[in-house]
Scaffold this motif. Structure first.
Motif, PDB file in Angstrom:
ATOM      1  N   PHE A  95      -3.237 -29.140   3.045  1.00 58.01           N
ATOM      2  CA  PHE A  95      -2.158 -29.807   3.766  1.00 58.01           C
ATOM      3  C   PHE A  95      -2.650 -30.302   5.126  1.00 58.01           C
ATOM      4  O   PHE A  95      -2.289 -31.388   5.573  1.00 58.01           O
ATOM      5  N   ALA A  96      -3.481 -29.509   5.791  1.00 63.34           N
ATOM      6  CA  ALA A  96      -4.063 -29.927   7.071  1.00 63.34           C
ATOM      7  C   ALA A  96      -4.924 -31.164   6.868  1.00 63.34           C
ATOM      8  O   ALA A  96      -4.870 -32.109   7.662  1.00 63.34           O
ATOM      9  N   LYS A 136      -6.354 -25.918  10.179  1.00 64.93           N
ATOM     10  CA  LYS A 136      -4.925 -26.062  10.441  1.00 64.93           C
ATOM     11  C   LYS A 136      -4.703 -27.365  11.191  1.00 64.93           C
ATOM     12  O   LYS A 136      -5.568 -27.797  11.957  1.00 64.93           O
ATOM     13  N   ALA A 137      -3.538 -27.969  10.999  1.00 70.30           N
ATOM     14  CA  ALA A 137      -3.190 -29.190  11.715  1.00 70.30           C
ATOM     15  C   ALA A 137      -1.705 -29.178  12.044  1.00 70.30           C
ATOM     16  O   ALA A 137      -0.890 -28.700  11.259  1.00 70.30           O
ATOM     17  N   ILE A 138      -1.393 -29.694  13.216  1.00 66.14           N
ATOM     18  CA  ILE A 138      -0.017 -29.839  13.677  1.00 66.14           C
ATOM     19  C   ILE A 138       0.131 -31.266  14.174  1.00 66.14           C
ATOM     20  O   ILE A 138      -0.696 -31.742  14.952  1.00 66.14           O
ATOM     21  N   ALA A 139       1.172 -31.951  13.756  1.00 67.48           N
ATOM     22  CA  ALA A 139       1.450 -33.298  14.249  1.00 67.48           C
ATOM     23  C   ALA A 139       2.662 -33.232  15.171  1.00 67.48           C
ATOM     24  O   ALA A 139       3.689 -32.650  14.815  1.00 67.48           O
ATOM     25  N   LEU A 140       2.506 -33.811  16.359  1.00 59.40           N
ATOM     26  CA  LEU A 140       3.584 -33.847  17.338  1.00 59.40           C
ATOM     27  C   LEU A 140       4.037 -35.288  17.542  1.00 59.40           C
ATOM     28  O   LEU A 140       3.243 -36.216  17.428  1.00 59.40           O
ATOM     29  N   LYS A 141       5.297 -35.441  17.886  1.00 58.40           N
ATOM     30  CA  LYS A 141       5.841 -36.753  18.213  1.00 58.40           C
ATOM     31  C   LYS A 141       6.692 -36.593  19.461  1.00 58.40           C
ATOM     32  O   LYS A 141       7.393 -35.598  19.617  1.00 58.40           O
TER      33      LYS A 141
END
Length: 91
Positions: free
Chosen positions: A35-36, A11-16
């Motif tokens: 997708f990750a 799993k991957a989450i991108a934060l800004k």
């Protein structure tokens, strides 16, 4: 951020975070499996630091795209941003 546990899909989450425009970091991308991998590939290509934290990934994965992180996650996410800031300064 990313997570991979045993046989579970990655799993991957991108934060800004733009402190002059926002109160808190927001989710700009999230995914698992292929997708990750795409998110991680884009991060690497753009020299974005990747932090592995399975527990935080599980919490952040419940958020929607463009949603700001809730106040109860500020401390955990702030620690990651502080770590990344220190890495950037040392380069």
């Amino acid at each position: 951020m990313m997570s991979s546990e045993g046989g579970k899909p990655k799993k991957a989450i991108a934060l800004k975070y733009e402190p002059t425009k926002e109160e808190a970091p927001r989710v700009i991308a999230k995914g698992k499996g292929h997708f990750a991998e795409d998110i991680l590939e884009a991060a690497k290509k753009n020299n974005v630091h990747i932090q592995e934290d399975p527990a935080l990934i599980e919490l952040l994965s419940t958020l929607e795209i463009h949603q700001q992180i809730p106040e109860e996650l500020y401390e955990a996410v702030a620690e990651i941003f502080a770590f990344i800031y220190k890495l950037d300064k040392s380069l």
